[in-house]
Design a protein around this motif. Structure first.
Motif, PDB file in Angstrom:
ATOM      1  N   UNK A   1       0.821  -1.215   0.000  1.00  0.00           N
ATOM      2  CA  UNK A   1       0.000   0.000   0.000  1.00  0.00           C
ATOM      3  C   UNK A   1       0.858   1.269   0.000  1.00  0.00           C
ATOM      4  N   UNK A   2       1.902   1.297   0.816  1.00  0.00           N
ATOM      5  CA  UNK A   2       2.744   2.486   0.871  1.00  0.00           C
ATOM      6  C   UNK A   2       3.473   2.702  -0.450  1.00  0.00           C
TER       7      UNK A   2
ATOM      8  N   UNK B   1       4.426   9.739   5.433  1.00  0.00           N
ATOM      9  CA  UNK B   1       3.754   8.610   6.066  1.00  0.00           C
ATOM     10  C   UNK B   1       3.612   8.885   7.556  1.00  0.00           C
ATOM     11  N   UNK B   2       2.383   8.881   8.049  1.00  0.00           N
ATOM     12  CA  UNK B   2       2.131   9.231   9.439  1.00  0.00           C
ATOM     13  C   UNK B   2       1.165   8.227  10.052  1.00  0.00           C
TER      14      UNK B   2
ATOM     15  N   UNK C   1      -1.921   8.046   5.680  1.00  0.00           N
ATOM     16  CA  UNK C   1      -2.356   7.771   7.052  1.00  0.00           C
ATOM     17  C   UNK C   1      -2.373   6.269   7.274  1.00  0.00           C
ATOM     18  N   UNK C   2      -1.314   5.753   7.877  1.00  0.00           N
ATOM     19  CA  UNK C   2      -1.228   4.319   8.126  1.00  0.00           C
ATOM     20  C   UNK C   2      -2.049   3.967   9.358  1.00  0.00           C
ATOM     21  N   UNK C   3      -2.779   2.834   9.266  1.00  0.00           N
ATOM     22  CA  UNK C   3      -3.663   2.409  10.352  1.00  0.00           C
ATOM     23  C   UNK C   3      -4.554   3.577  10.798  1.00  0.00           C
TER      24      UNK C   3
ATOM     25  N   UNK D   1      -4.171   9.535   1.486  1.00  0.00           N
ATOM     26  CA  UNK D   1      -4.462   8.111   1.383  1.00  0.00           C
ATOM     27  C   UNK D   1      -4.591   7.567   2.798  1.00  0.00           C
ATOM     28  N   UNK D   2      -5.770   7.059   3.140  1.00  0.00           N
ATOM     29  CA  UNK D   2      -6.007   6.449   4.443  1.00  0.00           C
ATOM     30  C   UNK D   2      -5.946   4.939   4.269  1.00  0.00           C
ATOM     31  N   UNK D   3      -5.087   4.283   5.043  1.00  0.00           N
ATOM     32  CA  UNK D   3      -4.835   2.858   4.850  1.00  0.00           C
ATOM     33  C   UNK D   3      -5.105   2.078   6.125  1.00  0.00           C
TER      34      UNK D   3
END
Length: 569
Positions: free
Chosen positions: A355-356, A379-380, A411-413, A450-452
């Motif tokens: 994803x990243x 990436x945060x 936006x990771x997790x 991007x929200x992941x």
């Protein structure tokens, strides 16, 4: 971070009025205004300040040019003086509604003025006037009413993604040598001319739309020089574009519809080059620069995407979005109408599915196409956004978006923002979500979000704010990798590490990935990375037992026995 001074008549510990906050504010401070109306004219001289709406307030321009801004932060002037006058220094305004009954709404004199996502409502005066060598940076604003919407005299800067509507006289006036750039702006329903350029003005208008003016759409006079690129002029009472004697400039890829004849009039004594829209498109106008992008770089990035293992559905989704963006850029370069577009996405799926990496490629594709200015992938996670006290979260979140300007906020997790830390009641995750919703709208043309996260949790995340789901244009599902794909991933890791894999080891790897448990915490490519690290340790232990220095071939080779030991441990 600069100090933040809160203004609220009801919140404990806040300044009750804006005037009192400004008395204590030092250069570089940010003054945060609560929802509601703040009455009074401001005269700021030589100050360097930021005035912005509280993150909980209604967006100033979120509802469109004609919608009431209920629940917004309103700064209202009642007299003949400007609602805000800034003389010298630097002033930044964010997310505010500014109104004036008699005077100008916003007046800059020899100042640097930054206006973001604000709505300026004028009565008699101009909505925004800049004079005496001021520099403007106006982004995503709406200017309503007044005698004129925007007046720029002996000044410059940029006005981007801004709507000027309902001016009684001219919508935009540029004069006295002023040289601003207006990009992706809309000027509509002006009583007289849509855009009036005179007294040696030297502006550039790119991809602007002028509609419904009572007189000429764009009038160039009095020795002015204007560059008009991919502009559309429609439904005007006079000619679409008019260059008077003694003027100069270039009209490139512009279109006129439903105007008086001729659509484009150039006086014989004017020095103007006109490239018709159809000719410009055929010649590739806009094939370089911000509007047309870099076709070679686009193909390089798509090739990089195609080289990733698996993800066929993801690749098809990204290509579909890129195709649409590319066609929109071609339409824009041909002078055709293009609707507003958001580039925000949800990446749903298990960890380790690329994803990243896809997010980074997507951001670079947007920049290469000219849809974004170009910037980093930031990436945060929750800890980068959520603060420890009131106001801290909004400050941290805004800083992240500033650092990612032109690029991607990943936006990771993301769903962890809506889970209270430790189950307590003093969690600011929801404040971060609310601020993100506001910034996504305010800056949708200058960055992508991007929200992941896991699919089920991301559904809950999107329900955390009524406007959150609508901000994302698409959800892209990342499936778990299969045994063949994981085998290919680890063999690529082995080759990239300057190792050689014994042919007999490949089936062992495939069997291992076919039999591995795939629970909710399965790491996909991360599992392949962990196994590769085990293989290196097993090989190192074997080589240390040789009793002699290994050969180059021995140092490189990973055997089937190495794999058997690694997968069994």
């Amino acid at each position: 971070m600069s100090p933040r001074l809160q203004v609220s008549a009801t919140r404990p510990g806040s300044y009750p009025t804006l005037a009192e906050a400004l008395l204590d504010a030092a250069d570089g401070d940010t003054v945060v205004l609560s929802s509601g109306e703040h009455v009074g004219e401001l005269d700021l001289r030589g100050r360097a300040l930021v005035l912005e709406a509280d993150p909980s307030a209604t967006a100033a321009v979120g509802g469109g040019p004609d919608a009431p801004a209920e629940g917004a932060v309103r700064l209202t002037g009642r007299g003949y003086d400007p609602t805000v006058r800034v003389h010298g220094g630097r002033l930044t305004l964010r997310g505010l509604v500014l109104t004036a009954d008699e005077g100008h709404v916003l007046d800059a004199v020899d100042a640097e003025l930054v206006v973001e996502a604000c709505r300026l409502e004028a009565g008699v005066g101009a909505a925004l006037r800049a004079t005496d060598r001021s520099r403007l940076i106006v982004t995503g604003c709406v200017l309503v009413g007044g005698a004129q919407g925007l007046v720029v005299e002996d000044s410059g800067g940029t006005v981007v993604q801004t709507t000027i509507t309902g001016s009684a006289d001219d919508g935009v006036v540029v004069r006295l040598g002023a040289d601003p750039e207006l990009r992706d702006c809309v000027v509509r329903d002006s009583g007289a001319r849509g855009v009036y350029l005179y007294q040696s003005a030297r502006p550039t208008l790119v991809s602007c739309e002028i509609t419904g003016s009572g007189g000429t759409g764009i009038a160039v006079a009095s020795g002015s020089t204007a560059v008009l690129q991919r502009c559309a002029v429609r439904g005007t009472g006079g000619v679409g574009i008019d260059f008077a004697a003694g003027t100069a400039g270039r009209v490139e890829g512009c279109r006129t519809e439903r105007t008086a004849e001729p659509g484009v009039h150039v006086d014989p004594d004017a020095d103007v080059t006109v490239v018709e829209a159809a000719t410009a498109a055929a010649a590739g106008v806009g094939s370089d620069g911000s509007a047309g992008g870099d076709p070679e770089r686009v193909e390089e990035l798509l090739a990089e995407l195609d080289a990733m293992v698996g993800l066929e559905g993801v690749k098809a989704e990204v290509r579909s979005m890129i195709d649409e963006i590319q066609v929109n850029e071609w339409r824009r370069s041909a002078g055709l109408a293009v609707g507003g577009a958001s580039h925000h996405l949800v990446f749903a799926g298990a960890p380790g599915t690329g994803k990243t990496t896809v997010g980074r490629i997507y951001g670079q594709l947007l920049a290469a196409l000219g849809a974004l200015p170009g910037g980093p992938l930031k990436e945060v996670s929750r800890r980068d956004l959520v603060g420890q006290y009131i106001g801290h979260t909004a400050e941290k979140t805004a800083a992240v978006f500033d650092e990612a300007a032109g690029g991607v906020v990943f936006l990771d997790e993301a769903y962890t923002l809506t889970r209270q830390a430790g189950g307590g009641g003093n969690d600011f995750g929801q404040e971060a979500v609310d601020m993100i919703v506001k910034l996504m709208e305010d800056r949708r043309d200058t960055l992508a979000v991007i929200a992941a996260g896991y699919t089920a949790e991301m559904i809950q995340f999107l329900e955390a704010n009524p406007g959150l789901a609508s901000r994302f244009v698409k959800t892209v599902e990342f499936e778990n990798y299969g045994p063949e794909e994981l085998t290919l991933i680890i063999t690529r890791m082995i080759s990239a590490g300057d190792y050689l894999l014994d042919d007999a080891a490949v089936p062992l790897l495939h069997d291992h990935f076919a039999g591995v448990q795939r629970g909710a915490d399965f790491g996909n490519a991360r599992e392949a990375r962990k196994l590769f690290e085990k293989l290196r340790k097993v090989q190192s232990a074997r080589l240390r037992q040789l009793g002699e220095r290994p050969t180059v071939a021995q140092l490189q080779t990973i055997t089937a026995d190495d794999v058997a030991i690694a997968v069994s441990s």
